[in-house]
Design a protein around this motif. Structure first.
Motif, PDB file in Angstrom:
ATOM      1  N   VAL A   2      28.725  32.839  34.248  1.00 30.85           N
ATOM      2  CA  VAL A   2      29.384  33.557  35.055  1.00 30.85           C
ATOM      3  C   VAL A   2      29.397  35.015  34.273  1.00 30.85           C
ATOM      4  CG1 VAL A   2      31.265  34.562  36.191  1.00 30.85           C
ATOM      5  CG2 VAL A   2      30.298  32.358  37.124  1.00 30.85           C
ATOM      6  N   ALA A   3      29.904  34.796  32.985  1.00 34.99           N
ATOM      7  CA  ALA A   3      30.102  35.903  32.304  1.00 34.99           C
ATOM      8  C   ALA A   3      28.530  36.690  32.066  1.00 34.99           C
ATOM      9  CB  ALA A   3      30.697  35.603  30.778  1.00 34.99           C
ATOM     10  N   GLU A   4      27.599  35.882  31.687  1.00 35.74           N
ATOM     11  CA  GLU A   4      26.291  36.496  31.443  1.00 35.74           C
ATOM     12  C   GLU A   4      25.837  37.198  32.806  1.00 35.74           C
ATOM     13  OE1 GLU A   4      27.586  33.697  28.413  1.00 35.74           O
ATOM     14  OE2 GLU A   4      27.245  33.570  30.375  1.00 35.74           O
ATOM     15  N   LEU A   5      26.048  36.572  33.940  1.00 35.39           N
ATOM     16  CA  LEU A   5      25.528  36.960  35.198  1.00 35.39           C
ATOM     17  C   LEU A   5      25.964  38.092  35.564  1.00 35.39           C
ATOM     18  CD1 LEU A   5      23.242  36.161  37.143  1.00 35.39           C
ATOM     19  CD2 LEU A   5      24.713  34.534  38.257  1.00 35.39           C
ATOM     20  N   TYR A   6      27.671  38.220  35.372  1.00 37.17           N
ATOM     21  CA  TYR A   6      28.268  39.032  36.280  1.00 37.17           C
ATOM     22  C   TYR A   6      28.890  39.993  35.178  1.00 37.17           C
ATOM     23  CZ  TYR A   6      27.468  36.452  40.201  1.00 37.17           C
ATOM     24  OH  TYR A   6      26.785  36.016  41.484  1.00 37.17           O
ATOM     25  N   GLY A   7      29.097  39.915  33.930  1.00 33.01           N
ATOM     26  CA  GLY A   7      29.671  40.923  32.832  1.00 33.01           C
ATOM     27  C   GLY A   7      31.088  41.013  33.298  1.00 33.01           C
ATOM     28  N   SER A   8      31.429  42.273  33.100  1.00 35.89           N
ATOM     29  CA  SER A   8      32.986  42.746  33.453  1.00 35.89           C
ATOM     30  C   SER A   8      33.268  42.915  34.706  1.00 35.89           C
ATOM     31  CB  SER A   8      33.340  44.314  32.501  1.00 35.89           C
ATOM     32  OG  SER A   8      32.379  45.115  33.129  1.00 35.89           O
ATOM     33  N   GLU A   9      32.341  42.407  35.679  1.00 35.63           N
ATOM     34  CA  GLU A   9      32.782  42.677  37.036  1.00 35.63           C
ATOM     35  C   GLU A   9      33.672  41.551  37.569  1.00 35.63           C
ATOM     36  OE1 GLU A   9      28.918  42.634  38.552  1.00 35.63           O
ATOM     37  OE2 GLU A   9      28.748  44.844  38.359  1.00 35.63           O
ATOM     38  N   TYR A  10      33.553  40.608  37.145  1.00 36.78           N
ATOM     39  CA  TYR A  10      34.389  39.241  37.344  1.00 36.78           C
ATOM     40  C   TYR A  10      35.621  39.087  36.962  1.00 36.78           C
ATOM     41  CZ  TYR A  10      35.387  34.373  38.641  1.00 36.78           C
ATOM     42  OH  TYR A  10      35.845  33.211  38.923  1.00 36.78           O
ATOM     43  N   GLY A  11      36.707  39.018  37.958  1.00 41.55           N
ATOM     44  CA  GLY A  11      38.111  38.678  37.576  1.00 41.55           C
ATOM     45  C   GLY A  11      38.912  39.713  36.882  1.00 41.55           C
ATOM     46  N   ARG A  12      38.392  41.063  36.894  1.00 42.06           N
ATOM     47  CA  ARG A  12      39.153  42.015  36.257  1.00 42.06           C
ATOM     48  C   ARG A  12      39.611  43.159  37.139  1.00 42.06           C
ATOM     49  NH1 ARG A  12      35.293  43.477  31.063  1.00 42.06           N
ATOM     50  NH2 ARG A  12      37.014  44.904  30.746  1.00 42.06           N
ATOM     51  N   MET A  54      40.535  43.981  41.441  1.00 43.02           N
ATOM     52  CA  MET A  54      40.791  43.493  42.920  1.00 43.02           C
ATOM     53  C   MET A  54      39.418  43.981  43.760  1.00 43.02           C
ATOM     54  SD  MET A  54      42.961  41.747  44.207  1.00 43.02           S
ATOM     55  CE  MET A  54      44.515  41.382  44.838  1.00 43.02           C
ATOM     56  N   SER A  55      38.654  45.268  43.469  1.00 42.17           N
ATOM     57  CA  SER A  55      38.018  45.551  44.283  1.00 42.17           C
ATOM     58  C   SER A  55      36.572  44.808  44.126  1.00 42.17           C
ATOM     59  CB  SER A  55      37.532  46.994  44.000  1.00 42.17           C
ATOM     60  OG  SER A  55      37.216  47.103  42.473  1.00 42.17           O
ATOM     61  N   ASN A  56      36.514  43.879  42.971  1.00 45.32           N
ATOM     62  CA  ASN A  56      35.419  43.224  42.713  1.00 45.32           C
ATOM     63  C   ASN A  56      35.548  41.632  42.855  1.00 45.32           C
ATOM     64  OD1 ASN A  56      33.363  44.767  42.638  1.00 45.32           O
ATOM     65  ND2 ASN A  56      33.729  45.242  40.279  1.00 45.32           N
ATOM     66  N   VAL A  57      36.680  41.312  43.785  1.00 44.05           N
ATOM     67  CA  VAL A  57      36.814  39.738  43.643  1.00 44.05           C
ATOM     68  C   VAL A  57      35.792  39.049  44.416  1.00 44.05           C
ATOM     69  CG1 VAL A  57      39.426  39.865  43.449  1.00 44.05           C
ATOM     70  CG2 VAL A  57      38.403  39.864  45.843  1.00 44.05           C
ATOM     71  N   THR A  58      34.841  39.722  45.089  1.00 48.35           N
ATOM     72  CA  THR A  58      33.834  39.093  45.995  1.00 48.35           C
ATOM     73  C   THR A  58      32.500  39.242  45.348  1.00 48.35           C
ATOM     74  OG1 THR A  58      33.683  41.252  47.069  1.00 48.35           O
ATOM     75  CG2 THR A  58      34.876  39.645  48.039  1.00 48.35           C
ATOM     76  N   VAL A  59      32.629  39.618  44.088  1.00 50.26           N
ATOM     77  CA  VAL A  59      31.223  39.586  43.408  1.00 50.26           C
ATOM     78  C   VAL A  59      30.349  38.530  43.132  1.00 50.26           C
ATOM     79  CG1 VAL A  59      32.132  39.164  41.015  1.00 50.26           C
ATOM     80  CG2 VAL A  59      30.333  40.990  41.331  1.00 50.26           C
TER      81      VAL A  59
END
Length: 617
Positions: free
Chosen positions: A287-297, A299-304
């Motif tokens: 997931v880190a490679e696929l979504y980078g900084s968008e995941y888990g950081r 609230m606006s991106n919890v659905t990424v």
């Protein structure tokens, strides 16, 4: 004449005695034949009567199922009474000593035994399951489930749960009994009746099991034993994310013994939630490679990521860190789903003068509000838009809990929203989550099985805009046997069309056009990240964008191979991609797709695949 001579003459003159009647063989034969005739007539007549009752009962069972689904409890009660009359009669006709004795006869006996067993099981199902269910249906009807002063009466739910649990057990036992009935020596009519009965039980049992599990969790989920706190995530499909849209705003929903309370909607922006330098939870593999900084950081991106379990767990953790509140579950809903729910409510008047209906909600919420409230001041515009959105959410909730809505229409709307992955549910309680999984509202990654290979096609808006209101999308699925090893070749095609007008730069609000300057794009150009999740064990072997082969990075999400591509579309233009996949095995399977729920519905079609166009190894 002597005395001896006299006696001797008397003996000579006496006629010989005839054997008594009951000692003659033909008498007993006649009696036996008579008994057999009477018994045969008795069994035959009662068998015909039992057959008539059982044949009348089968269509009634189907009628009752239809009536239950329609919520017509009065009709259900009447039909069950009629059904019970037939099954009681059938059982009585086949349960007397003469019938049981006749079962010992060769050939005929097997038929009689099978009919008796079918009658017994049918009567057990009606008395042990259908009648309690009819009683529960009369109590658990749309009227009793309507909220009164914002609260749902939980007693009918508890009573119905007990009845359905009992019925589920009865059906399970009945299914096993019917499977044990020996019809190898019976006539075709009895074989057919046994198959129909077994089919009816097989069709109904899973539904009862699911209903039993649902009714088992509902009272506690509604706060029967202790208050429950749920976070509602409102997604904005006009700015797509893999699960649907950006997390536009959030609200705390409290359930306390059936009483429902909704807190104020909290926008994801304006510093209402902290931004974290690292994911608040460990990232799944890849997931880190696929979504980078968008995941888990944020609230606006919890659905990424296209896993609602991930989204819910991140939401739970962020909410706890922000407000200190323990969360018992997470619910996600998008504006399209809210529009479905408004089919069952009266029109809603807004303070702005607009009237919300199922037809007007989506255009207003995902487009009109951005067109109406824009002045060039982003902060002021966003604040005004969020106020309108919060009012829409609050008034919709008030209408849904007022008792003025139509429960049957609401149930149908919620079912449609769940089927389209627009309504998603998560619970940390294992048995509750298991029910959500069985209903398909858990928002899981695509699940393949023995007969189906399911791919995921997910979209992410990449301009920071609300332009996806104007996006139209289509997915095509092709497969062919092109390989010597017998593994199927799959091709997943995606077409995206930008429906913005050619004059978007001047006719469309900057609130919709987004950060096109930052992204160095012309206004109105849509840029989308498309991710294709292939089934675990399969292999992604090639891809094209607008007909040109492209090099793919070897992304994966846990055990799913993932192709990540970018499509860019000018206003009015269409861009296309294709992804080629080799199946994991040689079994022939149906190819299906799970797609991000967008504003506009996605057409999914099967198309032929030419092996000549498939990438060579």
């Amino acid at each position: 004449m002597s005395e001896n001579e006299t006696r001797s003459g008397a003996r000579r003159s006496a006629k010989p005695r005839k054997p008594r009647l009951y000692r003659r063989w033909w008498f007993w034969t006649a009696i036996l034949i008579g008994v057999l005739l009477v018994a045969g007539t008795w069994v035959g007549v009662r068998g015909w009567m039992a057959k008539s009752d059982l044949e009348a009962a089968i269509p009634l069972a189907s009628t009752i199922k239809t009536q239950v689904l329609a919520g017509d409890s009065v009709a259900v009660t009447a039909s069950v009474k009629s059904l019970a009359t037939h099954t009681v009669h059938a059982r009585s006709y086949t349960g007397d000593p003469i019938w049981r004795a006749a079962e010992l006869m060769p050939v005929v006996g097997a038929n009689l035994e099978a009919v008796r067993e079918l009658a017994e099981v049918a009567d057990d199902v009606v008395t042990g399951a259908a009648e309690p269910l009819a009683s529960a249906a009369a109590t658990l009807n749309p009227t009793t489930l309507k909220p009164v002063d914002g609260a749902i009466n939980l007693e009918p739910l508890v009573a119905a749960g007990a009845a359905v649990a009992k019925a589920s057990t009865v059906f399970d036992v009945a299914t096993k009994r019917v499977q044990r009935i020996d019809t190898t020596l019976t006539i075709d009519q009895i074989k057919s009746a046994a198959r129909k009965f077994a089919g009816l039980l097989a069709d109904t049992t899973p539904t009862l099991v699911s209903a039993s599990k649902m009714l088992d969790i509902l009272p506690d989920a509604l706060g029967a034993t202790s208050p429950r706190n749920y976070v509602i995530v409102f997604q904005n499909n006009a700015e797509a994310r893999a699960l649907g849209g950006t997390s536009l705003s959030f609200a705390l929903l409290t359930m306390d013994n059936g009483r429902i309370a909704l807190g104020d909607a909290i926008p994801a922006g304006f510093g209402n939630f902290a931004y974290y330098q690292q994911s608040v939870l460990p990232m799944p593999d890849g997931v880190a490679e696929l979504y980078g900084s968008e995941y888990g950081r944020a609230m606006s991106n919890v659905t990424v990521r296209p896993s609602f379990v991930s989204a819910a767990e991140v939401t739970q953790e962020m909410w706890k860190r922000q407000f200190g509140t323990e969360i018992n579950g997470v619910i996600s809903v998008d504006p399209v789903a809210l529009g479905y729910l408004l089919r069952g409510t009266p029109p809603i008047s807004m303070s702005t003068g607009e009237v919300l209906t199922s037809e007007t909600l989506v255009p207003m919420l995902l487009n009109g509000v951005y067109m109406q409230y824009w002045s060039g001041d982003n902060v002021a515009d966003n604040a005004a838009q969020d106020l309108v959105y919060a009012e829409i959410v609050q008034k919709t909730f008030e209408q849904l809990t007022s008792g003025n809505s139509d429960p049957k229409v609401l149930f149908s709307a919620a079912t449609q929203a769940g089927n389209e992955h627009r309504l998603l549910l998560w619970s940390p309680v294992e048995k509750e989550q298991a029910v959500f999984e069985s209903l398909g509202v858990d928002g899981a990654l695509p699940k393949s099985d023995k007969t189906t290979d399911k791919v995921g096609v997910y979209f992410q808006e990449n301009v920071g805009s609300k332009m996806n209101y104007y996006l139209k999308q289509a997915v095509s699925l092709g497969q062919a046997a092109c390989r010597a090893d017998g593994k199927a070749s799959y091709r997943i095609g995606v077409d995206l069309t930008n429906g913005l007008p050619l004059d978007a730069a001047t006719s469309i609000s900057p609130s919709i056009l987004g950060e096109f300057k930052r992204e160095k794009l012309d206004p109105g150009v849509q840029r989308m990240i498309v991710m294709v999740y292939a089934p675990p064990g399969s292999q992604i072997v090639g891809a094209t964008v607008d007909g040109e082969a492209v090099q793919l990075e070897p992304y994966h999400d846990t055990d799913y191979p993932v192709a990540k591509l970018v499509l860019t579309m000018d206003p009015g233009a269409t861009s296309k991609l294709s992804v080629d996949v080799v199946a994991s095995g040689t079994a022939k399977k149906v190819l299906a797709a799970q797609v991000t729920p967008m504003v506009n519905p996605t057409a999914i079609t099967d198309v032929p695949l030419d092996c000549a166009s498939v990438p060579k190894e």
